[in-house]
Design a protein around this motif. Structure first.
Motif, short mmCIF file in Angstrom:
data_model
loop_
_atom_site.label_atom_id
_atom_site.label_comp_id
_atom_site.label_asym_id
_atom_site.label_seq_id
_atom_site.Cartn_x
_atom_site.Cartn_y
_atom_site.Cartn_z
N ALA A 99 9.86 -0.66 -2.38
CA ALA A 99 8.76 -1.18 -1.56
C ALA A 99 8.06 -0.06 -0.79
CB ALA A 99 9.27 -2.25 -0.60
N ALA A 100 8.85 0.88 -0.25
CA ALA A 100 8.26 1.99 0.51
C ALA A 100 7.40 2.87 -0.38
CB ALA A 100 9.37 2.81 1.17
N ILE A 101 7.85 3.17 -1.58
CA ILE A 101 7.09 4.02 -2.50
C ILE A 101 5.76 3.37 -2.84
CG2 ILE A 101 7.03 4.98 -4.85
CD1 ILE A 101 10.19 5.23 -4.54
N VAL A 102 5.78 2.08 -3.18
CA VAL A 102 4.56 1.36 -3.53
C VAL A 102 3.60 1.33 -2.33
CG1 VAL A 102 3.63 -0.91 -4.16
CG2 VAL A 102 5.62 0.00 -5.36
N ARG A 103 4.13 1.06 -1.14
CA ARG A 103 3.29 0.99 0.07
C ARG A 103 2.66 2.34 0.38
NH1 ARG A 103 4.92 2.42 4.80
NH2 ARG A 103 7.12 2.06 4.37
N ILE A 104 3.44 3.41 0.33
CA ILE A 104 2.94 4.75 0.63
C ILE A 104 1.89 5.16 -0.41
CG2 ILE A 104 3.54 7.20 0.84
CD1 ILE A 104 4.55 5.41 3.17
N ALA A 105 2.16 4.88 -1.67
CA ALA A 105 1.22 5.24 -2.74
C ALA A 105 -0.13 4.57 -2.52
CB ALA A 105 1.79 4.87 -4.10
N GLU A 106 -0.09 3.31 -2.14
CA GLU A 106 -1.34 2.57 -1.97
C GLU A 106 -2.06 2.97 -0.69
OE1 GLU A 106 -2.99 -1.98 -2.24
OE2 GLU A 106 -0.94 -1.53 -2.87
N ILE A 136 7.20 0.69 -11.02
CA ILE A 136 6.34 0.50 -12.20
C ILE A 136 5.69 -0.89 -12.17
CG2 ILE A 136 6.35 0.22 -14.71
CD1 ILE A 136 8.57 2.45 -14.71
N ALA A 137 6.47 -1.88 -11.80
CA ALA A 137 5.98 -3.26 -11.81
C ALA A 137 4.93 -3.52 -10.73
CB ALA A 137 7.14 -4.23 -11.63
N ARG A 138 4.98 -2.77 -9.61
CA ARG A 138 4.11 -3.11 -8.48
C ARG A 138 3.08 -2.06 -8.09
NH1 ARG A 138 8.36 -4.87 -4.04
NH2 ARG A 138 9.75 -3.52 -5.17
N ALA A 139 3.17 -0.86 -8.64
CA ALA A 139 2.27 0.22 -8.22
C ALA A 139 0.83 -0.03 -8.65
CB ALA A 139 2.75 1.55 -8.78
N HIS A 140 -0.10 0.39 -7.84
CA HIS A 140 -1.54 0.25 -8.13
C HIS A 140 -2.04 1.40 -9.01
CE1 HIS A 140 -1.82 3.43 -5.20
NE2 HIS A 140 -3.08 3.58 -5.50
#
Length: 152
Positions: A99-106, A136-140
Motif C-alpha cells: 500500500a505504501a509503495i502504491v501511495r508514494i508512486a501515485e 502490480i495489481a494497484r499501481a497507476h
C-alpha cells in the motif's frame, strides 16, 4: 508511452537490494531520470511499535525509532557507496509495504516502479504475501520486477 523521468525503487535492504538499485541506475541513465529509494517498515503486529528498546549504554527508544534509524543508516550507506551518475534520493515509510509503495508512486508522480521479487511459493508466499503482486495489481504506472536470487 512517455519515457520515465522519476523512478521509484522500493528496497527491503536484504540481499539483492543492491542489484535492484544497480539495474534501476542503468535504466535511468539514458533517460536522465532520477531515482528514489523507498524502504517501508511494517511494525510487527504482535508488538507495539512504541515498545521501548534498551541495551547497556543506550538510552531507551521505541522499536519504531530503532528500526527506522537502522534503515536510514543502511540506505544512506548504500547511496553513498553507489556514486551514481543519476540523482538518487531516499525515504522511509511506516506501514504495509504494498500500500505504501502504491501511495508514494501515485502522490510522488513517479513514472515507473522498479522492484525485486523473491519468487516465494507455497506456504512462505501465503504467510508473507507478495508485495510485488500487490503493487502490480494497484499501481497507476508500469512496474518492472526483477527476480532476486537468495543465497542458500
Amino acid at each position: 508511452m512517455p519515457t520515465p523521468s522519476r523512478i521509484l525503487v522500493p528496497v527491503d535492504l536484504m540481499e539483492g537490494s543492491r542489484a535492484i538499485i544497480d539495474y534501476a541506475v542503468q535504466l535511468a541513465r539514458p533517460f536522465n531520470a532520477s531515482l528514489e529509494l523507498l524502504h517501508t517498515w511494517e511494525p510487527p503486529q504482535y508488538v507495539a511499535p512504541d515498545l521501548l528498546v534498551a541495551a547497556p549504554g543506550w538510552s531507551p527508544q521505541s522499536l519504531e525509532k530503532t528500526a527506522l534509524d537502522a534503515a536510514r543508516k543502511e540506505l544512506e550507506a548504500l547511496v553513498k557507496e553507489l556514486q551514481s551518475p543519476v540523482p538518487i534520493t531516499h525515504r522511509l515509510e511506516v506501514g504495509e509495504p504494498g500500500a505504501a509503495i502504491v501511495r508514494i508512486a501515485e502522490t510522488g508522480g513517479f513514472d515507473l516502479i522498479v522492484m525485486g521479487t523473491h519468487g516465494r511459493r507455497g506456504l512462505p508466499r501465503l504467510l508473507l504475501g507478495s508485495v510485488a503482486q500487490k503493487v502490480i495489481a494497484r499501481a497507476h504506472c508500469p512496474v518492472l520486477t526483477l527476480h532476486v536470487h537468495e543465497e542458500k
